[in-house]
Design an enzyme around this catalytic site. Structure first.
Site, PDB file in Angstrom:
ATOM      1  N   CYS A  77       0.835  -1.213   0.000  1.00 53.17           N
ATOM      2  CA  CYS A  77       0.000   0.000   0.000  1.00 53.17           C
ATOM      3  C   CYS A  77       0.868   1.261   0.000  1.00 53.17           C
ATOM      4  O   CYS A  77       1.536   1.538  -0.990  1.00 53.17           O
ATOM      5  CB  CYS A  77      -0.975  -0.042   1.180  1.00 53.17           C
ATOM      6  SG  CYS A  77      -2.398   1.055   0.963  1.00 53.17           S
TER       7      CYS A  77
ATOM      8  N   HIS B 259      -3.573  -5.444   1.305  1.00 52.57           N
ATOM      9  CA  HIS B 259      -3.326  -5.774   2.707  1.00 52.57           C
ATOM     10  C   HIS B 259      -3.820  -7.194   2.977  1.00 52.57           C
ATOM     11  O   HIS B 259      -4.742  -7.677   2.326  1.00 52.57           O
ATOM     12  CB  HIS B 259      -4.098  -4.823   3.634  1.00 52.57           C
ATOM     13  CG  HIS B 259      -3.592  -3.422   3.624  1.00 52.57           C
ATOM     14  ND1 HIS B 259      -2.383  -3.064   4.166  1.00 52.57           N
ATOM     15  CD2 HIS B 259      -4.151  -2.274   3.149  1.00 52.57           C
ATOM     16  CE1 HIS B 259      -2.211  -1.749   4.030  1.00 52.57           C
ATOM     17  NE2 HIS B 259      -3.258  -1.258   3.411  1.00 52.57           N
TER      18      HIS B 259
END
Length: 493
Positions: free
Chosen positions: A331, A433
């Protein structure tokens, strides 16, 4: 409602354990936290986000997480400002002082979520935040006694004996809060006890005499709690880093940037017996003997990139890559690894474009829209299946005409490429994630770094075993029948 004498006394895990214990007894249980402050968040099925602790508690209840379980989530971006998430969606950015002045406006929204959740439950376990003894913040409170009063629910107070001063913290709380609030507290739980309980019997009597709160249980320290996700970054920020690694293990270093988010991405790696993972703290040098460096998610990518450079970690990373070491970004970490990061709309501050670490041939533009979704897919390197979730602002685009570049993943909704990988997978990054929770992907990924002797560990199964063990631990040491009576349930004769 379970409130604590302070932060990090174990409220989140006790609620999770009690949720599993009550679920085991056949109750339809739901978790609830009116207001949470954490950059460790989870995506719900309806495409919202809540605190990771409430997602774990929902799992303990054996239900899917929903945005009503944590209607207000504050995600710190600076020391004085946070992004405010209301019922799963971005409400806006605010300074700390401005939020404290306006938070009372959100009580109706909080009660709406609580009532909707309660309508489909036998019992709701509510978790407070911080401490009700922070009386300087009592006006407009929606996290502790303010909520308990608005919802008219009883309170159990939790004290942490492991940190010391538990008698003073409980009696001091009773002294500081109002008589009406004291009357709402129906008992106390003493958490993280070590040693001979007989030596604390006098302490329990003092607590009851001075505070008026009866004991509902003294809970021995539960070492397996470390296997469950932490609520916020306090745990990793206070953990001591490992200086030097065992030569037989896969040695992983995680850069502890200032606004680290979703750090529970590392939990499945920490749980692996042949992995040694260390968070590298500010002021520390990246160890030369690590095999893999992870750049984690960030709530403030551009400022954390500047922070990374201030630590000299960009120089350490370059040396690590020259030695043949692996790097993966998740991310915000993935965004930092690119060529540039642009913030034309001032999402994170003043509009600007900054150079990235230039480890991957991609460019990122931050956008106002946040992408929140659960996804599944496969590893582009060997087709291993995986699951995870996206939670980010920004669009990252690969530069055309760069040789030896390939996606890191393919996502199954439309087989779209995700992330970027170069140098045969030595350097890679993606937005996903939670991907290390997928056992097959984690095994494949780690084996590409260094071969291991064992691959039979299941992370998700370990979480279930630990939740059941925690429930059994609380059944043994907590008067759960009395807690049910406090909540309005009478034992069946």
């Amino acid at each position: 409602m379970f409130q604590g004498t302070g932060s990090d006394v174990g409220k989140s895990l006790l609620v999770a354990g009690l949720a599993r214990a009550l679920s085991n007894r056949g109750f339809k249980v739901r978790p609830f936290k009116p207001q949470n402050m954490s950059n460790n968040a989870a995506v719900t099925a309806e495409g919202g986000e809540i605190g990771r602790a409430q997602a774990l508690q929902a799992r303990a209840c054996r239900v899917r997480p929903s945005t009503d379980m944590n209607p207000i989530l504050l995600k710190p971006q600076t020391d004085l400002g946070s992004q405010v998430i209301v019922q799963g969606k971005i409400w806006g950015n605010t300074t700390t002082s401005n939020y404290w002045q306006k938070r009372h406006e959100l009580i109706a929204t909080v009660l709406e979520s609580f009532q909707r959740l309660s309508s489909d439950a036998d019992i709701v376990l509510v978790e407070g935040a911080g401490s009700p003894a922070e009386v300087n913040l009592r006006s407009g409170d929606i996290a502790n006694m303010g909520f308990a009063e608005a919802a008219d629910i009883p309170v159990v107070l939790i004290g942490d004996i492991d940190r010391g001063g538990v008698i003073a913290s409980i009696v001091g709380t009773a002294y500081l809060i109002s008589p009406e609030e004291r009357a709402r507290i129906k008992g106390v739980l003493i958490n993280k006890f070590r040693g001979d309980l007989a030596l604390f019997e006098t302490g329990l009597k003092i607590i009851e005499e001075k505070s008026g709160f009866p004991s509902l249980g003294v809970i021995p320290f539960f070492p397996a709690a470390r296997k469950l996700p932490d609520e916020d970054a306090v745990a990793v920020q206070s953990a001591r880093s490992r200086i030097g690694f065992s030569p037989k293990s896969i040695r992983i270093a995680v850069l502890l940037i200032s606004r680290i988010s979703n750090f529970d991405d590392m939990d499945p790696l920490i749980a692996e017996t042949e992995v040694e993972l260390s968070f590298i703290h500010p002021g520390e040098v990246l160890p030369a003997d690590c095999d893999l460096v992870i750049l984690p998610g960030s709530k403030a990518t551009i400022s954390d990139l500047a922070f990374l450079r201030e630590q000299g970690w960009d120089v350490d990373l370059a040396a690590h890559v020259r030695r043949g070491g692996h790097v993966v970004g998740i991310c915000g970490g993935y965004q930092m690894m690119g060529m540039t990061i642009s913030d034309p709309d001032g999402i994170e501050g003043d509009p600007m474009t900054v150079p990235g670490l230039e480890l991957l041939p991609v460019d990122t533009v931050l956008t106002p829209e946040k992408k929140l979704m659960e996804v599944s897919g496969r590893d582009a390197a060997d087709n291993t299946s995986l699951e995870g979730y996206e939670m980010h602002v920004g669009v990252t685009t690969a530069r055309a005409g760069v040789g030896n570049m390939m996606p890191m993943l393919y996502l199954e909704d439309d087989n779209r490429p995700e992330g970027c990988s170069v140098r045969g997978g030595q350097i890679s990054g993606c937005y996903l994630h939670g991907l290390f929770s997928s056992d097959g992907f984690r095994n494949s990924f780690l084996d590409r770094i260094k071969s291991r002797t064992s691959q039979d560990f299941s992370y998700e199964a370990e979480i279930e075993v630990t939740l059941d063990a925690l429930a059994n631990h609380l059944e043994e040491h907590v008067d759960i029948d009395r807690i049910l009576e406090i909540a309005g349930y009478k034992p069946v004769v």
